[in-house]
Design a protein around this motif. Structure first.
Motif, mmCIF file in Angstrom:
data_model
loop_
_atom_site.group_PDB
_atom_site.id
_atom_site.type_symbol
_atom_site.label_atom_id
_atom_site.label_comp_id
_atom_site.label_asym_id
_atom_site.label_seq_id
_atom_site.Cartn_x
_atom_site.Cartn_y
_atom_site.Cartn_z
ATOM 1 N N ARG A 49 82.782 67.485 116.268
ATOM 2 C CA ARG A 49 81.794 66.479 116.682
ATOM 3 C C ARG A 49 80.477 67.136 117.076
ATOM 4 N NH1 ARG A 49 85.681 63.649 120.870
ATOM 5 N NH2 ARG A 49 87.069 65.351 120.295
ATOM 6 N N HIS A 50 80.575 68.266 117.763
ATOM 7 C CA HIS A 50 79.349 68.975 118.144
ATOM 8 C C HIS A 50 78.636 69.527 116.913
ATOM 9 C CE1 HIS A 50 81.329 69.750 122.327
ATOM 10 N NE2 HIS A 50 80.779 68.557 122.248
ATOM 11 N N ALA A 51 79.403 69.989 115.927
ATOM 12 C CA ALA A 51 78.801 70.507 114.701
ATOM 13 C C ALA A 51 78.070 69.410 113.941
ATOM 14 C CB ALA A 51 79.869 71.143 113.817
ATOM 15 N N ALA A 82 78.686 77.514 113.056
ATOM 16 C CA ALA A 82 79.898 78.000 113.721
ATOM 17 C C ALA A 82 79.556 78.683 115.039
ATOM 18 C CB ALA A 82 80.648 78.955 112.786
ATOM 19 N N ASP A 83 78.502 79.508 115.043
ATOM 20 C CA ASP A 83 78.084 80.168 116.280
ATOM 21 C C ASP A 83 77.658 79.146 117.330
ATOM 22 O OD1 ASP A 83 78.562 82.624 115.164
ATOM 23 O OD2 ASP A 83 76.457 83.034 114.658
ATOM 24 N N ALA A 84 76.962 78.095 116.889
ATOM 25 C CA ALA A 84 76.456 77.097 117.830
ATOM 26 C C ALA A 84 77.583 76.348 118.521
ATOM 27 C CB ALA A 84 75.545 76.105 117.109
ATOM 28 N N VAL A 85 78.721 76.186 117.848
ATOM 29 C CA VAL A 85 79.825 75.414 118.441
ATOM 30 C C VAL A 85 80.979 76.301 118.877
ATOM 31 C CG1 VAL A 85 79.189 73.369 117.110
ATOM 32 C CG2 VAL A 85 80.917 74.927 116.190
ATOM 33 N N GLY A 86 80.853 77.627 118.671
ATOM 34 C CA GLY A 86 81.817 78.555 119.232
ATOM 35 C C GLY A 86 83.112 78.729 118.483
#
Length: 335
Positions: A230-232, A250-254
């Motif tokens: 959802r964050h992606a 991927a980095d932004a959402v961990g």
């Protein structure tokens, strides 16, 4: 019942208004505001007396439209990726369901059909006037994932049904949204206010639609999409113009790229790169339709990261069935 007329209150927005008796002009307008489809007069020798109005609420295209004669409308382009939310203001619309069943929507009633997932045919009475929302399917699916944790799939998207009605919360929300568009200047409802209105409209629509389709948002039969999906989705919608890579997302959402890609396939039936590409093309299309007269296709595409205009035009044509220059030609005019 008092006829629904969301434009009766407030100053009409400074948006495109047209009247026409020319089938070609009407079809050109409707193809851009809705999607390509086929319209047939219900009678011999009938000429349209069409009234056409459009504005935007976030990513939703809002139209007030009538043909002025009885017509049937069908064969909607599934490739356009849009759902229709049609509310009758005046007259009557007869919507075709499955197995030859029909449903009528008199003044105040709304009908929902996702033309990206199901065939749809509707007939309008000669005195009809419609308030319509054209909603990208991706927006519906994104909101479902963010609100519910899963995409309900075709159990919802293939359900055609009536929602709302006179005195309903849905009708009140439509009235509020249209008064807001009438009272705000310029393109205000394409900014933060528009996004808030969009969230209210899509959330309410999904809730009523799910109830009629027997979908329980709190009791999904499948696993809920993880929060990082959802964050992606939200991250891509906010930063698509900056061309984020799968690694960036991927980095932004961990999570790892492999985890992100697998989850996008599992829950959204797409890849992060395909999702970014779709958001870019949708963003360009909206700007082509609404940008100032001096803006060019090249400048708008370039702002979204397209350097090779030939490749961009080919991708745009595959997605929307027309050249970007055709879309731009139908945008705002000066004066």
């Amino acid at each position: 019942m008092v006829a629904l007329d969301p434009f009766a209150v407030g100053r009409p927005p400074a948006a495109e208004r047209r009247t026409s008796e020319d089938w070609s002009e009407i079809q050109l307008w409707s193809d851009r505001m809705y999607m390509p489809y086929v319209v047939r007069p219900l009678g011999v020798g009938l000429s349209p007396r069409s009234s056409m109005y459009s504005t935007k609420i976030g990513d939703i295209t809002v139209t007030r439209f009538s043909y002025g004669i009885p017509v049937s409308v069908g064969d909607f382009s599934s490739d356009a990726g849009n759902a229709l939310v049609l509310t009758t203001i005046r007259g009557n619309a007869r919507h075709h369901l499955d197995h030859d069943a029909t449903a009528d929507t008199p003044s105040g009633d709304t009908f929902v059909a996702d033309c990206s997932r199901v065939d749809y045919l509707v007939e309008f009475s000669p005195d009809h006037v419609q308030l319509n929302l054209t909603v990208p399917h991706t927006l519906l699916a994104d909101t479902a994932v963010r609100w519910w944790g899963f995409d309900p799939g075709d159990v919802l998207w293939q359900r055609k049904c009536v929602i709302g009605g006179g005195g309903s919360g849905w009708q009140a929300l439509l009235g509020y949204a249209m008064r807001t568009t009438g009272e705000l200047p310029g393109h205000a409802t394409e900014g933060r206010i528009g996004l808030n209105l969009q969230e209210l409209l899509v959330g309410h629509l999904l809730t009523e639609w799910a109830a009629r389709a027997g979908v329980d948002p709190d009791r999904s039969t499948g696993p809920a999409a993880p929060g990082y999906v959802r964050h992606a989705v939200q991250y891509i919608r906010e930063y698509a113009r900056e061309l984020p890579t799968s690694s960036d997302i991927a980095d932004a959402v961990g999570v790892s790229v492999r985890t992100l890609s697998g989850s996008f396939r599992k829950y959204l039936d797409t890849t992060p790169a395909e999702y970014v590409r779709e958001q870019r093309l949708q963003g360009i299309r909206e700007e082509l339709l609404t940008a100032s007269p001096g803006a060019t296709v090249a400048s708008i595409a370039g702002a979204w990261g397209y350097v090779n205009l030939g490749l961009f035009a080919a991708a745009y044509r595959r997605r929307f069935g027309e050249n970007p220059s055709q879309t731009r030609a139908f945008g705002p005019v000066s004066g």
